[in-house]
Scaffold this active site. Structure first.
Site, short mmCIF file in Angstrom:
data_model
loop_
_atom_site.label_atom_id
_atom_site.label_comp_id
_atom_site.label_asym_id
_atom_site.label_seq_id
_atom_site.Cartn_x
_atom_site.Cartn_y
_atom_site.Cartn_z
N ALA A 10 0.80 -1.24 0.00
CA ALA A 10 0.00 0.00 0.00
C ALA A 10 0.82 1.28 0.00
O ALA A 10 0.28 2.35 0.24
CB ALA A 10 -0.94 0.01 1.21
N SER A 11 2.11 1.20 -0.29
CA SER A 11 2.93 2.42 -0.22
C SER A 11 2.87 3.25 -1.48
O SER A 11 3.34 4.39 -1.49
CB SER A 11 4.39 2.05 0.09
OG SER A 11 4.97 1.32 -0.98
N ASN A 87 -3.02 -6.89 -2.59
CA ASN A 87 -2.57 -6.07 -3.70
C ASN A 87 -1.08 -6.20 -3.99
O ASN A 87 -0.64 -5.89 -5.10
CB ASN A 87 -2.91 -4.60 -3.40
CG ASN A 87 -2.24 -3.65 -4.37
OD1 ASN A 87 -2.65 -3.52 -5.52
ND2 ASN A 87 -1.19 -2.98 -3.91
N SER A 139 -4.81 -9.28 -12.85
CA SER A 139 -4.44 -8.62 -14.10
C SER A 139 -5.15 -9.31 -15.26
O SER A 139 -5.46 -10.51 -15.20
CB SER A 139 -2.92 -8.70 -14.31
OG SER A 139 -2.56 -8.37 -15.63
N TYR A 152 4.62 -13.51 -14.71
CA TYR A 152 3.59 -12.61 -14.20
C TYR A 152 2.20 -13.15 -14.55
O TYR A 152 1.30 -13.19 -13.70
CB TYR A 152 3.79 -11.22 -14.79
CG TYR A 152 2.81 -10.19 -14.28
CD1 TYR A 152 2.96 -9.61 -13.04
CD2 TYR A 152 1.72 -9.79 -15.07
CE1 TYR A 152 2.07 -8.65 -12.57
CE2 TYR A 152 0.83 -8.84 -14.62
CZ TYR A 152 1.00 -8.27 -13.37
OH TYR A 152 0.10 -7.33 -12.92
N ALA A 154 1.38 -16.26 -15.20
CA ALA A 154 1.15 -17.47 -14.43
C ALA A 154 0.73 -17.15 -13.00
O ALA A 154 -0.18 -17.76 -12.44
CB ALA A 154 2.39 -18.34 -14.44
N LYS A 156 -0.70 -14.38 -11.87
CA LYS A 156 -2.03 -13.79 -11.82
C LYS A 156 -3.11 -14.78 -12.23
O LYS A 156 -4.25 -14.72 -11.73
CB LYS A 156 -2.09 -12.54 -12.70
CG LYS A 156 -1.22 -11.39 -12.18
CD LYS A 156 -1.60 -10.97 -10.78
CE LYS A 156 -0.86 -9.73 -10.33
NZ LYS A 156 -1.27 -9.29 -8.96
N ILE A 185 -2.87 0.24 -15.95
CA ILE A 185 -3.14 1.29 -14.96
C ILE A 185 -1.89 2.17 -14.86
O ILE A 185 -0.76 1.67 -14.84
CB ILE A 185 -3.49 0.70 -13.59
CG1 ILE A 185 -4.63 -0.34 -13.73
CG2 ILE A 185 -3.90 1.81 -12.62
CD1 ILE A 185 -5.92 0.18 -14.28
#
Length: 242
Positions: A10-11, A87, A139, A152, A154, A156, A185
């Protein structure tokens, strides 16, 4: 009744926007990051201005002991966790044949194992309460796969399947489990692309632009309020791209 949400990674980017949006809507929040202590402290100060509490934790959710320590601290601090938002994630661009085993393990651990770790620690308290929401940030590449992003994709894809399977396990306990499959995004994750590459991406998107982290935050908040009968869904948010 005061409600609490956990947001991992969350940073910055999507996670930061989600945490800020939940705080603006009255949630106490627990946030974590591996390296973003300064950003988390800034978010904590903002939460104070909104009259909500913010617990910060520095650690890697892909490491079980870190995830366990974070979730236990959040439970000890707030008592109940109403929403878990997984996230935390990283990307990797390149041919699979050029990836090292350590790079593969890092992607899978950060993007997929972290979801298991946090869910494993939060679920018992939600089951005891017979309510809760789990929302995983996925994603579009988890839906269809992407060349040069095999690991990535795989990871998701695993998040998507885990979401659907876990939703079936937890539905009898009135716990909803859903995922948001994001398209492009506008975050730091895409800063690796040149201006020309970013423009080419934008040109392919029917909405004619990248998505904004704030838009993802709004959708995640809506899912957190959704009826429990909405569960096991992978909600795509990509401007009509895929």
């Amino acid at each position: 009744m005061k409600r609490t949400a956990i947001i991992t990674g969350a940073s910055r980017g999507i996670g930061y926007s989600i945490a800020r949006y939940f705080a603006e809507n009255g949630y106490d929040i627990a946030i974590c990051s591996r390296h973003g202590e300064k950003q988390m402290e800034a978010l904590k100060a903002y939460c104070c201005s909104q009259s909500v509490a913010c617990l910060t934790f520095s650690g890697d959710m892909g490491i079980y002991e870190d995830a366990k320590a974070f979730i236990r601290l959040a439970l000890d601090t707030f008592g109940d966790i109403h929403v878990l938002i997984n996230n935390a994630g990283v990307s990797h661009i390149g041919l699979l044949s050029d990836m090292s085993p350590d790079e593969w393990d890092h992607i899978i651990r950060t993007n997929l194992t972290s979801v298991y770790n946090c869910c494993h620690e939060v679920i018992p308290s939600m089951v005891r309460r017979q309510s809760g929401r789990i929302i995983n940030i996925s994603s579009v590449w988890g839906n269809v796969g992407a060349s040069c992003e095999a690991a990535y994709s795989a990871s998701k894809g695993g998040v998507n399947s885990l979401t659907k399977a876990l939703a079936k396990e937890l539905a009898p306990s009135h716990i909803g489990v859903n995922a948001v499959a994001c398209g492009v995004i506008d975050t730091d994750m895409n800063r690796c692309f040149s201006a020309e590459e970013r423009q080419a991406l934008t040109d392919d998107i029917p909405a004619c632009r990248m998505g904004r982290p704030e838009e993802v935050a709004r959708l995640v908040f809506l899912l957190a309020q959704a009826p429990e009968y909405m569960t096991g869904q992978i909600v795509t948010m990509d401007g009509g791209w895929i």
